[in-house]
Scaffold this active site. Structure first.
Site, PDB file in Angstrom:
ATOM      1  N   VAL A  76       0.827  -1.215  -0.232  1.00 25.37           N
ATOM      2  CA  VAL A  76      -0.017  -0.097  -0.061  1.00 25.37           C
ATOM      3  C   VAL A  76       0.887   1.396  -0.066  1.00 25.37           C
ATOM      4  O   VAL A  76       0.563   2.156  -0.811  1.00 25.37           O
ATOM      5  CB  VAL A  76      -1.008  -0.025   1.343  1.00 25.37           C
ATOM      6  CG1 VAL A  76      -1.704   1.315   1.011  1.00 25.37           C
ATOM      7  CG2 VAL A  76      -1.814  -1.169   0.945  1.00 25.37           C
TER       8      VAL A  76
ATOM      9  N   LYS B  84      -6.656  -0.484  10.863  1.00 23.81           N
ATOM     10  CA  LYS B  84      -7.805  -0.827  11.550  1.00 23.81           C
ATOM     11  C   LYS B  84      -7.702  -1.195  12.911  1.00 23.81           C
ATOM     12  O   LYS B  84      -8.404  -0.890  14.002  1.00 23.81           O
ATOM     13  CB  LYS B  84      -8.835  -1.684  10.804  1.00 23.81           C
ATOM     14  CG  LYS B  84      -7.993  -3.193  10.543  1.00 23.81           C
ATOM     15  CD  LYS B  84      -8.045  -3.992   9.220  1.00 23.81           C
ATOM     16  CE  LYS B  84      -7.317  -2.851   8.205  1.00 23.81           C
ATOM     17  NZ  LYS B  84      -7.142  -3.481   6.876  1.00 23.81           N
TER      18      LYS B  84
ATOM     19  N   ILE C 122     -13.498   1.188  -0.901  1.00 26.05           N
ATOM     20  CA  ILE C 122     -15.013   1.507  -0.746  1.00 26.05           C
ATOM     21  C   ILE C 122     -15.010   2.855  -0.130  1.00 26.05           C
ATOM     22  O   ILE C 122     -14.582   2.654   1.335  1.00 26.05           O
ATOM     23  CB  ILE C 122     -15.859   0.408  -0.281  1.00 26.05           C
ATOM     24  CG1 ILE C 122     -15.787  -0.773  -1.120  1.00 26.05           C
ATOM     25  CG2 ILE C 122     -17.383   1.129  -0.224  1.00 26.05           C
ATOM     26  CD1 ILE C 122     -16.673  -1.944  -0.317  1.00 26.05           C
TER      27      ILE C 122
ATOM     28  N   GLY D 121      -1.592 -16.537  -0.880  1.00 24.41           N
ATOM     29  CA  GLY D 121      -1.288 -15.445  -0.172  1.00 24.41           C
ATOM     30  C   GLY D 121      -2.290 -14.606   0.442  1.00 24.41           C
ATOM     31  O   GLY D 121      -2.005 -13.343   0.511  1.00 24.41           O
TER      32      GLY D 121
ATOM     33  N   GLU E 122      -3.556 -13.433   6.313  1.00 20.30           N
ATOM     34  CA  GLU E 122      -2.465 -12.611   7.226  1.00 20.30           C
ATOM     35  C   GLU E 122      -1.469 -13.704   7.886  1.00 20.30           C
ATOM     36  O   GLU E 122      -1.730 -14.879   8.102  1.00 20.30           O
ATOM     37  CB  GLU E 122      -3.390 -11.959   8.486  1.00 20.30           C
ATOM     38  CG  GLU E 122      -4.436 -11.109   8.131  1.00 20.30           C
ATOM     39  CD  GLU E 122      -3.923  -9.559   8.075  1.00 20.30           C
ATOM     40  OE1 GLU E 122      -2.799  -9.451   8.423  1.00 20.30           O
ATOM     41  OE2 GLU E 122      -4.714  -8.767   7.420  1.00 20.30           O
TER      42      GLU E 122
ATOM     43  N   ASP F 125     -10.036  -9.076  12.096  1.00 21.84           N
ATOM     44  CA  ASP F 125      -9.867  -8.164  11.233  1.00 21.84           C
ATOM     45  C   ASP F 125     -11.095  -7.376  10.717  1.00 21.84           C
ATOM     46  O   ASP F 125     -11.268  -6.291  10.858  1.00 21.84           O
ATOM     47  CB  ASP F 125      -9.291  -8.424   9.990  1.00 21.84           C
ATOM     48  CG  ASP F 125      -9.305  -7.543   8.803  1.00 21.84           C
ATOM     49  OD1 ASP F 125      -8.425  -6.787   8.854  1.00 21.84           O
ATOM     50  OD2 ASP F 125     -10.072  -7.755   8.016  1.00 21.84           O
TER      51      ASP F 125
ATOM     52  N   LYS G 294     -13.038  -3.496  11.994  1.00 20.15           N
ATOM     53  CA  LYS G 294     -13.648  -2.655  10.901  1.00 20.15           C
ATOM     54  C   LYS G 294     -15.245  -2.331  11.522  1.00 20.15           C
ATOM     55  O   LYS G 294     -15.536  -1.070  11.329  1.00 20.15           O
ATOM     56  CB  LYS G 294     -13.485  -3.209   9.659  1.00 20.15           C
ATOM     57  CG  LYS G 294     -12.337  -3.451   9.019  1.00 20.15           C
ATOM     58  CD  LYS G 294     -12.250  -4.358   7.736  1.00 20.15           C
ATOM     59  CE  LYS G 294     -10.779  -4.635   7.251  1.00 20.15           C
ATOM     60  NZ  LYS G 294     -10.759  -5.532   6.234  1.00 20.15           N
TER      61      LYS G 294
ATOM     62  N   GLY H   9      -5.782  -4.841  -1.379  1.00 19.63           N
ATOM     63  CA  GLY H   9      -5.016  -4.686  -2.639  1.00 19.63           C
ATOM     64  C   GLY H   9      -4.276  -3.173  -2.373  1.00 19.63           C
ATOM     65  O   GLY H   9      -4.691  -2.292  -1.968  1.00 19.63           O
TER      66      GLY H   9
END
Lengths: 432, 432
Positions: B19, B111, B142, B193, B196, B207, B211, B308
């Site tokens: 990222v 997060k 999003i 892949g 985590e 995770d 969120k 991604g």
């Protein structure tokens, strides 16, 4: 940050139809919540509408009344002029201009006004240090203007698509689900009060075309150019096409598509086939959907109610609360003077097409059609001829990708063969 | 409006994984576009990561290097500290705090950090006049934080739901589509892949729970309370349940649901049945979806890539560009001091449940189960007992709406009857 400007934010609301009354209700009933979220109290100073005496289900006694929306727009006790009258010209335009000239921010739900005068109004707003926002003008309660202008601002946008007229989607859904003819489904929608006073705004694709032109401006940094939107309504969609499309795994939608390519800005609002299993294909009834494709984010799909008191008022409030929080944005996502004027490119991106034609039952008829397509450079992906009891045979053709120009040439050629009865139906298949 | 602050906006980026490298690329490659949209040039002053030598596919020579992210966060030539390291504590927390204390704005994708320390960090940001934004922390590309905080701010939010862990949705989709067992689908996801380093963050729902807790805070004006999220991973979902659910018109999703009721704040992240024809039911593969229901807007559905390089970088850029445009928002949509601390209400809203149990093949066994349900006040909507070749008969029950407490009582009662083999499976059916 909030709470740094404790003065109330004062609204002048012009237009007290369903949406206007809805905004008044929210401001009255949710005062504490709105203040908590923005750090300012939101107040209504004055209102305006055509008839003062009409019962709108909300108490307006505490607000000054103006018969003239222009006078409302210029009042000293109005910080935001909320334009909910509608109409591309006339009082809505005059009052919006008056408000912006007076340096007041404007929040509007008026797609026609912005589609026709968006560039001039954006320039006027900026020249006067005012903000002009219009979330409610596109796809009702879906915060799509915000998503495109702000959330996805780091993307180059590749394509924007949308089903943005709930009435058309309702009609098409009823034709498919209940086997109604277009005229029957239209009459049903009319009876339910779904149609505009001028139904052609809905079924002719004009209303949805207005919305598409606004999205395209933000997406591509171009001047709003509604006149360049290729418009085709749903009036020629037949139950036959809906059934044949379904049979091949497609649904027919009044779909807006815009792209900016090296050939120019493509904007079309027309009945298209989309895969039945795609989010657009699965959208039924009056719901709206906007699909945004960006080079970084990929495909974002936004779905929600496209009209109605609550959803539209929600969008109007979103804009008002942004201003209350101090957010100051340009109208179309960049300074109006930097918006490009680009040529219109009419559906130059190749796409597959669905064709339906009635073939006279003569030897060699199908061969003539096939050879006309071949001569125009249009190749056939799938073809079906059906059993028939009258003089003409129904023929369905799905082409490989072709330009609209090549297709038009083939369509002209077909009518000249003398073996095709009437005009063939040609609908683009949008790959989503 | 843009262009009033012509000074460049200077970034310090900590964390140069997928990222981080993606953000660097966009800032470099889209410089002109970003300036056009915001009126400011966006520059990178300095970067930090664990290893300086790693090839990240992007040229970092022009930027100062800091080994220590805290030092990066405090640099005079950094206006926004971009935290892309991850981890709920350690360097990410220390550097974020240092940046906020120095009055610098922070944009983060973290997060876990916000789920554990959101309230304290929001208070710290406000005390220092800084902005802390985290669009990339929830549902990747999003723009859902923006939609909820801004676009829908005129609504009281009734319910927020989401499929926000693409890996879990991938596993469940592969189980259904390819008939894989959980272990096989897990191994496939691992090979690709998708998992985590600690897979329990994904498949345990942690995770996605992080969120959900962030969305709930904004939706209801409550302090982030991740510890109160009821977490249940997908490890106990069997191919049998997926098939039975499908047979009854449902799909199983790892679904986050939050509501604020008179009983308190409900937050659950657990496998649920949703109608197969609903937008949530139709979501397959690694895509994310968030559903927001407001009192005005009705139901808004947002769909897109949840992870991604491109999608997450798009969200990070969205926050950076907001700040470049002068937008200054509180972290969770209202001043941190006004966020309410409310008790957790564990799934107190009644819902129908899906139960699957293995019944010993004895006379009266089914009657015992039915009577235990009746005694607990749980009534049966649908029931099926299947043909079987071994000692136990598979029994499926769909209940009418019931509280979780009543259901738990019935489940305990069932095991005490001695006619049920092992623990029954109980999954909530979320009505969407």
């Amino acid at each position: 940050m909030p709470n740094q400007n404790p003065s109330p934010l004062r609204l002048g609301i012009a237009g007290l139809g369903t949406v206007g009354a809805g905004v008044v209700k929210i401001v009255r009933q949710k005062a504490a919540l709105l203040t908590e979220r923005t750090g300012r109290s939101i107040e209504i100073s004055a209102v305006s509408a055509r008839s003062r005496d009409k019962d709108r289900g909300v108490n307006l006694d505490a607000y000054a009344w103006e018969d003239d929306p222009v006078a409302l727009a210029k009042r000293d006790d109005v910080d935001i002029f909320v334009e909910l009258m509608g109409g591309s010209d006339g009082p809505a335009k005059a009052a919006t201009e008056a408000a912006l000239r007076a340096g007041k921010d404007v929040v509007t739900a008026n797609k026609a006004l912005l589609a026709h005068h968006g560039q001039a109004l954006a320039e006027l707003a900026e020249a006067n240090g005012a903000v002009l926002r219009f979330e409610a003008a596109v796809a009702g309660g879906i915060p799509v203007i915000k998503a495109l202008t702000e959330g996805l601002a780091g993307n180059e946008i590749d394509r924007v698509m949308g089903v943005m007229n709930g009435t058309c989607n309702y009609i098409l859904t009823r034709m498919e689900d209940a086997g109604l003819s277009y005229d029957e489904a239209f009459a049903e929608a009319d009876g339910l009060g779904y149609l505009e006073a001028d139904p052609n705004l809905d079924v002719g694709g004009i209303d949805a075309g207005h919305k598409l032109s606004l999205l395209a401006s933000i997406a591509y940094g171009t001047q709003v150019n509604f006149d360049a939107v290729e418009l085709e309504g749903i009036g020629r969609v037949s139950i036959e096409d809906i059934r044949q499309a379904a049979d091949m795994g497609f649904r027919i939608k009044l779909l807006g598509v815009s792209r900016l390519t090296g050939r120019g800005l493509e904007q079309s609002m027309a009945p298209c086939l989309v895969p039945a299993t795609s989010p657009l294909g699965q959208l039924v009834g009056g719901t709206n959907m906007v699909v945004i494709e960006g080079d970084q984010v990929g495909q974002i799909v936004l779905r929600g109610a496209g009209a109605g008191e609550g959803p539209t008022a929600s969008a109007v409030l979103g804009d008002i609360l942004d201003i209350a929080r101090g957010t100051r944005l340009t109208t179309f996502g960049q300074p109006a003077g930097t918006l490009k004027s680009v040529p219109a490119a009419k559906a130059t991106t190749p796409a597959p097409y669905y064709l339906r034609l009635a073939l006279f039952d003569k030897p060699g008829a199908l061969a003539k059609v096939a050879s006309v397509l071949g001569e125009a450079g249009v190749s056939i992906n799938r073809m079906r001829q059906y059993d028939h009891s009258d003089d003409t045979a129904p023929v369905l053709i799905v082409t490989h990708k072709t330009t609209r120009a090549a297709l038009e040439q083939a369509l002209v050629g077909m009518t000249q063969t003398g073996v095709v009865d009437g005009d063939p139906v040609a609908l683009r298949i949008e790959q989503v």
